[in-house]
Design an enzyme around this catalytic site. Sequence first.
Site, PDB file in Angstrom:
ATOM      1  N   GLU A 159      -9.214  -7.480 -14.452  1.00 14.87           N
ATOM      2  CA  GLU A 159      -8.967  -6.629 -13.288  1.00 14.87           C
ATOM      3  C   GLU A 159      -7.628  -5.922 -13.450  1.00 14.87           C
ATOM      4  O   GLU A 159      -6.709  -6.458 -14.061  1.00 14.87           O
ATOM      5  CB  GLU A 159      -9.032  -7.454 -11.998  1.00 14.87           C
ATOM      6  CG  GLU A 159      -8.057  -8.626 -11.905  1.00 14.87           C
ATOM      7  CD  GLU A 159      -6.724  -8.264 -11.315  1.00 14.87           C
ATOM      8  OE1 GLU A 159      -6.638  -7.187 -10.709  1.00 14.87           O
ATOM      9  OE2 GLU A 159      -5.772  -9.038 -11.492  1.00 14.87           O
ATOM     10  N   CYS A 268       1.979 -11.357 -11.215  1.00 15.66           N
ATOM     11  CA  CYS A 268       1.354 -10.964 -12.485  1.00 15.66           C
ATOM     12  C   CYS A 268       2.349 -10.726 -13.616  1.00 15.66           C
ATOM     13  O   CYS A 268       2.297 -11.435 -14.628  1.00 15.66           O
ATOM     14  CB  CYS A 268       0.524  -9.703 -12.274  1.00 15.66           C
ATOM     15  SG  CYS A 268      -0.696  -9.928 -10.984  1.00 15.66           S
TER      16      CYS A 268
HETATM   17  C1  UGA Z   1       0.163  -5.410 -11.614  1.00 10.23           C
HETATM   18  C2  UGA Z   1      -0.546  -4.258 -12.360  1.00 10.23           C
HETATM   19  O1  UGA Z   1       0.033  -3.021 -11.966  1.00 10.23           O
HETATM   20  C3  UGA Z   1      -2.057  -4.242 -12.060  1.00 10.23           C
HETATM   21  O2  UGA Z   1      -2.682  -3.237 -12.830  1.00 10.23           O
HETATM   22  C4  UGA Z   1      -2.631  -5.620 -12.432  1.00 10.23           C
HETATM   23  O3  UGA Z   1      -4.009  -5.692 -12.116  1.00 10.23           O
HETATM   24  C5  UGA Z   1      -1.909  -6.698 -11.664  1.00 10.23           C
HETATM   25  O4  UGA Z   1      -0.498  -6.640 -11.971  1.00 10.23           O
HETATM   26  C6  UGA Z   1      -2.477  -8.028 -12.070  1.00 10.23           C
HETATM   27  O5  UGA Z   1      -2.355  -8.401 -13.252  1.00 10.23           O
HETATM   28  O6  UGA Z   1      -3.167  -8.669 -11.259  1.00 10.23           O
HETATM   29  P1  UGA Z   1       1.023  -5.792  -9.102  1.00 10.23           P
HETATM   30  O7  UGA Z   1       1.706  -7.026  -9.631  1.00 10.23           O
HETATM   31  O8  UGA Z   1       0.229  -5.881  -7.852  1.00 10.23           O
HETATM   32  O9  UGA Z   1       0.029  -5.163 -10.221  1.00 10.23           O
HETATM   33  O10 UGA Z   1       2.166  -4.721  -8.793  1.00 10.23           O
HETATM   34  P2  UGA Z   1       2.787  -3.417  -9.480  1.00 10.23           P
HETATM   35  O11 UGA Z   1       2.588  -2.282  -8.569  1.00 10.23           O
HETATM   36  O12 UGA Z   1       2.357  -3.261 -10.864  1.00 10.23           O
HETATM   37  O13 UGA Z   1       4.348  -3.803  -9.446  1.00 10.23           O
HETATM   38  C7  UGA Z   1       4.859  -4.945 -10.121  1.00 10.23           C
HETATM   39  C8  UGA Z   1       6.354  -5.032  -9.990  1.00 10.23           C
HETATM   40  O14 UGA Z   1       6.990  -4.004 -10.740  1.00 10.23           O
HETATM   41  C9  UGA Z   1       6.888  -4.883  -8.563  1.00 10.23           C
HETATM   42  O15 UGA Z   1       7.912  -5.837  -8.345  1.00 10.23           O
HETATM   43  C10 UGA Z   1       7.441  -3.480  -8.519  1.00 10.23           C
HETATM   44  O16 UGA Z   1       8.473  -3.323  -7.588  1.00 10.23           O
HETATM   45  C11 UGA Z   1       7.952  -3.340  -9.944  1.00 10.23           C
HETATM   46  N1  UGA Z   1       8.053  -1.925 -10.392  1.00 10.23           N
HETATM   47  C12 UGA Z   1       6.945  -1.163 -10.530  1.00 10.23           C
HETATM   48  C13 UGA Z   1       9.305  -1.401 -10.706  1.00 10.23           C
HETATM   49  O17 UGA Z   1      10.343  -2.076 -10.608  1.00 10.23           O
HETATM   50  N2  UGA Z   1       9.373  -0.100 -11.141  1.00 10.23           N
HETATM   51  C14 UGA Z   1       8.282   0.680 -11.285  1.00 10.23           C
HETATM   52  O18 UGA Z   1       8.417   1.846 -11.707  1.00 10.23           O
HETATM   53  C15 UGA Z   1       7.025   0.134 -10.967  1.00 10.23           C
END
Ligand code: UGA
Length: 443
Positions: A159, A268
């Site tokens: 996923e 994740c």
């Molecule tokens: C992540 C992946 O994006 C999904 O594709 C994957 O399905 C999921 O893990 C999983 O393995 O289940 P998620 O953990 O919900 O999704 O959140 P993200 O939106 O990817 O953000 C993860 C972290 O990175 C957050 O703490 C966010 O603040 C940080 N982030 C994200 C940054 O610091 N900078 C960015 O540019 C983007």
Amino acid sequence: MNIAIVGSGYVGLVTGVCLSQIGHKVTCVDVDQEKIKKLRLGKVPIFEPGLEELLKKNLKNKRLSFTTSIREATRKSTAIFIAVGTPSKKNGDADLTYVENVARQIAVNMDGYKLIIEKSTVPAETGKRVARTIKMNLPKKFEKNKKSELDFDVASNPEFLREGSAVHDFMNPDRVVIGVESKKAEKLFREIYKPLNPHMVVTNINSAELIKHASNSFLATKISFINSISQICDKLGADILKVAEGMGFDKRIGRAFLNAGVGYGGSCFPKDVDAFVRISEKSGYDFRLLDEVRKINEEQKASFVRLIEDKLWIVKNKVIGVLGLAFKPDTDDMRSAPSIDIINALQQEGAKIKAYDPVAVPNAKKILKKVTYCKDPYDAAKGCDCLVLLTEWDEFKKLNFKKIGSAMKQPILFDGRNLYHDKNLGDLGFEYYGVGRGVKAGS
Ligand code: UGA
């Protein structure tokens, strides 16, 4: 199609509800009786925009049901998704105890052909192990059957849902990855996902499992990369926002996941990067790049704390207001949230923490002690020596900074997500610090 989802946690529940929404008859299973009771009443135990509405709708039209019985779900279904937790062991390996248990229980209850699908993020080769577990636990009548291998297929369907936009992500996938070993399994997958008309990437099970690890690790690498650049920006007086913009317009790079901040968290990235380092190690490859990715993520939080300590001068007994606790907006998830390490470090230096988050407070209370939880951002700002923004919730974009400033003891704002980069907070009397905006600690 009749589909079972074993494990009604975040991934399982979203998958189950969305599969029922696109027309399948879905049975979701969980061992937690209380959770199942609530779900049957249409109550979602997690915060995920849009999910409860779809849950209620599909309970009503009877395309969705919940049970604690794997036997019942297995008997009813052709396709069975395994979506149970794969927590990290101390050494970073994924703990697959739940996956093995579920595979065994599916096997003993099988009464005909089943497509058994790994949905949880698992190391490469797990598919083979699941297939072996099932073969060894098949009911006696199948054992005698020489064609026993034909009675089930194991497949991988990782996923890619993001918390906070999971329903949208499910309904509009960039791609659907399936790892299959038979034409029959591929055909069933095409039937399952047909209503979404997605781009399908069809491969073998090991490759599908790796695609998931490689994708999450790449995204984490992108974040650590931009966070490293943010450090250089501060040292050289450059602006990370312009650097990211300039890089992002290159189609080969892209602007997504180039937001510098206080580092990545969640259930994740930290766990998956650890697991991938271990998988690589076991395969005989030393993935040094990923080792650095996680180190940089830790350092990013520490450097933000150093900036606060430096600008506040004395942290002991200072009151610090925190805006946002969840690891990212639109979720109540506190797992590996950067707020935990940052607040702990400030408390260690003797700071008194007041905090506000729109939805994550109940979860935060289980983890963060000696914090005064506030009813809104203005309450959190009251009497503070500084404000620290850690999660970029929409609601924080629209704050009345005049009101915030006058409620604070001294108007200093540390913006860990560069949310206010375009607001002239200086004009309102604020001392403002973002991440990678050209200001170094000690200057
Ligand atoms: C992540 C992946 O994006 C999904 O594709 C994957 O399905 C999921 O893990 C999983 O393995 O289940 P998620 O953990 O919900 O999704 O959140 P993200 O939106 O990817 O953000 C993860 C972290 O990175 C957050 O703490 C966010 O603040 C940080 N982030 C994200 C940054 O610091 N900078 C960015 O540019 C983007």
